[in-house]
Design an enzyme around this catalytic site. Structure first.
Site, mmCIF file in Angstrom:
data_model
loop_
_atom_site.group_PDB
_atom_site.id
_atom_site.type_symbol
_atom_site.label_atom_id
_atom_site.label_comp_id
_atom_site.label_asym_id
_atom_site.label_seq_id
_atom_site.Cartn_x
_atom_site.Cartn_y
_atom_site.Cartn_z
ATOM 1 N N GLU A 113 -71.339 -59.394 -52.970
ATOM 2 C CA GLU A 113 -69.893 -59.228 -53.153
ATOM 3 C C GLU A 113 -69.188 -60.507 -52.728
ATOM 4 O OE1 GLU A 113 -68.978 -55.688 -50.910
ATOM 5 O OE2 GLU A 113 -69.735 -54.376 -52.472
ATOM 6 N N HIS A 241 -57.269 -54.888 -51.950
ATOM 7 C CA HIS A 241 -58.439 -55.074 -52.819
ATOM 8 C C HIS A 241 -57.934 -55.598 -54.152
ATOM 9 C CE1 HIS A 241 -62.161 -54.452 -54.948
ATOM 10 N NE2 HIS A 241 -62.748 -54.121 -53.811
ATOM 11 N N ARG A 288 -61.661 -61.986 -50.818
ATOM 12 C CA ARG A 288 -60.691 -61.028 -51.322
ATOM 13 C C ARG A 288 -59.234 -61.468 -51.224
ATOM 14 N NH1 ARG A 288 -62.754 -55.221 -49.468
ATOM 15 N NH2 ARG A 288 -64.526 -55.632 -50.807
ATOM 16 N N HIS A 349 -55.954 -51.661 -49.150
ATOM 17 C CA HIS A 349 -57.331 -51.150 -49.137
ATOM 18 C C HIS A 349 -57.891 -50.956 -47.728
ATOM 19 C CE1 HIS A 349 -61.400 -50.626 -50.592
ATOM 20 N NE2 HIS A 349 -61.831 -51.666 -49.893
ATOM 21 N N ARG A 384 -61.368 -59.131 -43.486
ATOM 22 C CA ARG A 384 -62.707 -58.532 -43.429
ATOM 23 C C ARG A 384 -63.568 -58.985 -44.602
ATOM 24 N NH1 ARG A 384 -64.828 -53.463 -45.886
ATOM 25 N NH2 ARG A 384 -62.931 -53.634 -47.083
HETATM 26 P P1 FAD Z 1 -62.547 -42.338 -42.574
HETATM 27 O O1 FAD Z 1 -63.809 -42.229 -43.320
HETATM 28 O O2 FAD Z 1 -61.317 -42.668 -43.341
HETATM 29 O O3 FAD Z 1 -62.329 -40.953 -41.821
HETATM 30 C C1 FAD Z 1 -61.153 -40.724 -41.085
HETATM 31 C C2 FAD Z 1 -61.229 -39.295 -40.573
HETATM 32 O O4 FAD Z 1 -60.197 -39.062 -39.641
HETATM 33 C C3 FAD Z 1 -61.068 -38.247 -41.657
HETATM 34 O O5 FAD Z 1 -62.004 -37.230 -41.389
HETATM 35 C C4 FAD Z 1 -59.653 -37.734 -41.450
HETATM 36 O O6 FAD Z 1 -59.446 -36.422 -41.895
HETATM 37 C C5 FAD Z 1 -59.559 -37.836 -39.940
HETATM 38 N N1 FAD Z 1 -58.201 -37.906 -39.391
HETATM 39 C C6 FAD Z 1 -57.279 -38.885 -39.587
HETATM 40 N N2 FAD Z 1 -56.165 -38.615 -38.874
HETATM 41 C C7 FAD Z 1 -56.404 -37.440 -38.221
HETATM 42 C C8 FAD Z 1 -55.630 -36.638 -37.356
HETATM 43 N N3 FAD Z 1 -54.369 -36.927 -37.018
HETATM 44 N N4 FAD Z 1 -56.187 -35.499 -36.870
HETATM 45 C C9 FAD Z 1 -57.448 -35.117 -37.234
HETATM 46 N N5 FAD Z 1 -58.208 -35.853 -38.077
HETATM 47 C C10 FAD Z 1 -57.682 -36.994 -38.545
HETATM 48 N N6 FAD Z 1 -66.279 -50.434 -46.646
HETATM 49 C C11 FAD Z 1 -67.516 -50.958 -46.735
HETATM 50 O O7 FAD Z 1 -68.064 -51.455 -45.738
HETATM 51 N N7 FAD Z 1 -68.180 -50.942 -47.922
HETATM 52 C C12 FAD Z 1 -67.648 -50.414 -49.050
HETATM 53 O O8 FAD Z 1 -68.285 -50.395 -50.084
HETATM 54 C C13 FAD Z 1 -66.342 -49.869 -48.985
HETATM 55 N N8 FAD Z 1 -65.758 -49.362 -50.092
HETATM 56 C C14 FAD Z 1 -64.543 -48.744 -49.967
HETATM 57 C C15 FAD Z 1 -63.977 -48.127 -51.089
HETATM 58 C C16 FAD Z 1 -62.782 -47.454 -50.972
HETATM 59 C C17 FAD Z 1 -62.174 -46.791 -52.180
HETATM 60 C C18 FAD Z 1 -62.110 -47.407 -49.732
HETATM 61 C C19 FAD Z 1 -60.807 -46.697 -49.593
HETATM 62 C C20 FAD Z 1 -62.655 -48.051 -48.624
HETATM 63 C C21 FAD Z 1 -63.873 -48.715 -48.735
HETATM 64 N N9 FAD Z 1 -64.456 -49.333 -47.629
HETATM 65 C C22 FAD Z 1 -65.697 -49.880 -47.736
HETATM 66 C C23 FAD Z 1 -63.867 -49.180 -46.309
HETATM 67 C C24 FAD Z 1 -64.606 -48.054 -45.567
HETATM 68 O O9 FAD Z 1 -64.902 -47.021 -46.483
HETATM 69 C C25 FAD Z 1 -63.782 -47.486 -44.449
HETATM 70 O O10 FAD Z 1 -63.300 -48.512 -43.635
HETATM 71 C C26 FAD Z 1 -64.624 -46.549 -43.594
HETATM 72 O O11 FAD Z 1 -65.242 -45.571 -44.386
HETATM 73 C C27 FAD Z 1 -63.760 -45.904 -42.548
HETATM 74 O O12 FAD Z 1 -64.516 -44.928 -41.880
HETATM 75 P P2 FAD Z 1 -63.841 -44.161 -40.681
HETATM 76 O O13 FAD Z 1 -64.872 -43.218 -40.167
HETATM 77 O O14 FAD Z 1 -63.243 -45.125 -39.753
HETATM 78 O O15 FAD Z 1 -62.618 -43.369 -41.353
HETATM 79 C C1 SIN Z 2 -65.954 -52.672 -52.946
HETATM 80 O O1 SIN Z 2 -66.901 -51.979 -53.302
HETATM 81 O O2 SIN Z 2 -65.471 -53.584 -53.590
HETATM 82 C C2 SIN Z 2 -65.350 -52.362 -51.638
HETATM 83 C C3 SIN Z 2 -66.173 -52.944 -50.592
HETATM 84 C C4 SIN Z 2 -65.426 -52.988 -49.308
HETATM 85 O O3 SIN Z 2 -64.254 -52.638 -49.249
HETATM 86 O O4 SIN Z 2 -66.050 -53.427 -48.344
#
Ligand code: FAD
Ligand code: SIN
Length: 522
Positions: A113, A241, A288, A349, A384
């Site tokens: 990437e 993004h 990015r 993003h 990032r």
């Molecule tokens: P999340 O997975 O967002 O989970 C947050 C949790 O907190 C959820 O369960 C939600 O319900 C809960 N929550 C929030 N507020 C509250 C509250 N007040 N009370 C109770 N529960 C609450 N990163 C990569 O490294 N590689 C990738 O390929 C990639 N692709 C991506 C594609 C997309 C479309 C997106 C949006 C992001 C992508 N990212 C990627 C970023 C990555 O997915 C996220 O940074 C990561 O998954 C975040 O994980 P997390 O556990 O911190 O939060």
């Molecule tokens: C992507 O698949 O382009 C998202 C990857 C990321 O947000 O790290």
């Protein structure tokens, strides 16, 4: 109702679930999550998770790529630690039953990437996050020590403030004793008391009109820490993004993974001409921030609201087999990506900053940890590197768990739980006018998109700041007389995050990483 646990986890994405599995053998664990358990950014991650797996790559190269993307603001020690720990954490994910695609000789099939000098992204087709969330959630549901409660919305952290003490940013030794959370099914606000609390609440993409993040990403964890007077860092660095599918009616915006550009897709203008050569020698695979700014500029120059990604050169079979989710999604929207160019535009993003934590994932508030997107570890600095966030989440969930287990074993917890009051809703009235919330949210998103987006200026930031002040005052007034609801709490949180992004952007007097102001051009 009052609940007492050893470990309270708020959020059920990769960070919260990974932490839960590690601490579960050492005490009673409760996970609160505001929607269905699987909902969150994690399940939408497409590209994958970055790690150095074979000798053709090296830790040093991954470290360098991360530091370059971060534009000199990363914490080098954190970068080294995270990247060197990656293979161990990947092995653990595999042990949980999570599958990553493999190729010849059973070696992992690695993608590349933007900003990566090597092929090092482990992935499961183009739906890596869904596979990770599936595997972790299954392991959590199978664990007898973990209770997972859906539709529980954490409102505020409990600290000495709730014991009647005055707590300011300068109060030494602020401690966390758990959180108040709304049971969205009964509308009751419960008191959760815990020795250790982990915030894993994800990002804040919904501060902006167009975002790839799901509706749950409203910056709740960051806002709770702000109200509890904890330390936050680097919030001006919002990552856009470059390529979300242009489909204005759809929320969230559907992501077109960067791995597609890694596989050869090329950015083009509406006339079908390449333009990245004007901006960076790495062309469509530049980091990015550069690509998003280039697209933003081209769209503004031409007065259009989208450009194209041309993936046709990747070939029909590779597209259908390698990117099945994107192929199907685009087909649904009437775009056959094997024949048509994909209309794209940038979308908010990823939040690079957040709750400042140390190497153990502990925040400035004692017994309060944070991991995943809501945290700021120092790994990402100003920007990032793609696919480093899933990695950061598992590394810091691990570090935080080890530290919290040690804390719980060796610390005497003195606080008298009986002295902590329940949530007081006396004298509050039901808010009869939802429009006060929905319209304010729209206004907020427009202010942030127009004035605090990819390209900023002093005047735009000041305008945003002034308008946010008004929205803040109106919403606090509403909050002070209304029964608490999820919508009202989310709006307050979005306003707090928007204010923090804008304030930190105004304070940064140089163009660094994702912060770019036309008044600061070097
Ligand atoms: P999340 O997975 O967002 O989970 C947050 C949790 O907190 C959820 O369960 C939600 O319900 C809960 N929550 C929030 N507020 C509250 C509250 N007040 N009370 C109770 N529960 C609450 N990163 C990569 O490294 N590689 C990738 O390929 C990639 N692709 C991506 C594609 C997309 C479309 C997106 C949006 C992001 C992508 N990212 C990627 C970023 C990555 O997915 C996220 O940074 C990561 O998954 C975040 O994980 P997390 O556990 O911190 O939060
Ligand atoms: C992507 O698949 O382009 C998202 C990857 C990321 O947000 O790290």
């Amino acid at each position: 109702m009052r609940h007492e646990v050893d470990f309270l986890i708020i959020g059920s994405g990769i960070a919260g679930l990974s932490f839960a599995l590690k601490v579960a053998p050492y005490g009673k664990v409760c996970i609160l999550t505001k929607a269905e358990a699987a909902e969150g950014s994690t399940r939408y991650a497409q590209g994958g998770i970055a790690a150095v797996m074979y000798d053709s790559d090296s830790f040093e190269k991954h470290i360098q790529d991360t530091l370059v993307a971060g534009d000199g603001i990363c914490d080098r020690n954190v970068v080294e630690m995270t990247i060197r720990e990656a293979p161990e954490r990947i092995a653990e994910l595999v042990r949980y039953g999570i599958h990553f695609d493999r190729g010849a000789g059973d070696r992992f099939d690695l993608h590349r990437e933007g900003g990566h000098s090597e092929y090092r992204i482990l992935h499961h087709k183009d739906n890596t996050g869904a596979e990770i969330e599936r595997g972790l959630l299954q392991a959590v549901l199978d664990h007898p020590n973990i209770e997972l409660k859906e539709h529980r919305f954490a409102i505020d952290l409990i600290t000495q403030h709730h014991l009647g003490q005055r707590v300011t940013k300068h109060t030494p030794g602020i401690e966390c004793y758990g959180a108040y959370a709304l049971d969205c099914e009964t509308n009751r606000i419960d008191t959760y008391l815990a020795k250790i609390t982990l915030l894993a609440t994800g990002g804040m993409g919904n501060v902006y009109t167009t975002t790839t993040t799901p509706v749950i990403s409203t910056g709740d964890g960051v806002a709770m820490v702000h109200r509890a007077r904890g330390v936050l860092q680097d919030l001006e660095f919002m990552q856009f993004h470059p390529t979300s599918l242009y489909n204005p009616a759809e929320k969230p915006a559907f992501l077109i993974t960067e791995a597609m550009r890694g596989a050869g897709a090329i950015l083009k203008d509406l006339q079908g001409h390449e333009f990245m050569q004007k901006y960076d020698s790495r062309l469509s695979l530049a980091p990015r921030d550069i690509v998003a700014r280039a697209i933003d500029n081209e769209m503004k120059l031409a007065g259009v609201d989208h450009l194209y990604l041309d993936a046709r050169g990747i070939g029909r079979d590779n597209l259908i087999n390698g990117f099945p989710t994107i192929y199907a999604k685009c087909l649904e929207a009437g775009i056959n990506i094997t024949k048509d160019m994909i209309p794209i535009r940038p979308a908010a993003h990823y939040q690079c900053g957040g709750i400042k934590v140390d190497r153990n994932g502990e925040s400035s508030i004692r017994h309060l940890y944070a991991a995943g997107e809501c945290s700021c570890t120092g790994l990402h600095g100003g920007n990032r590197l793609a696919s480093n966030s899933l990695l950061e989440a598992v590394v810091y969930a691990h570090n935080a768990a080890e530290h919290a287990i040690d804390r719980i074993r060796h610390t005497a917890f003195h606080v008298q739980y009986s002295a902590i009051p329940d949530w007081n809703a006396e004298g509050m009235a039901l808010n009869e006018e939802m429009v006060l919330i929905t319209q304010t949210k729209k206004e907020l998103q427009e202010i942030m998109s127009n004035y605090v987006g990819i390209v900023r200026s002093d005047l735009r930031l000041q305008r945003a700041f002034d308008r946010l002040n008004l929205i803040f005052r109106e919403t606090e007034d509403l909050y002070n007389r209304s029964v608490m609801t999820e919508e009202l709490s989310e709006l307050r949180n979005l306003i707090a995050c928007a204010y923090l992004i804008t304030k930190q952007a105004m304070a940064r007097r140089e163009n660094r990483g994702l912060h770019f102001s036309i008044d600061l051009i070097r």
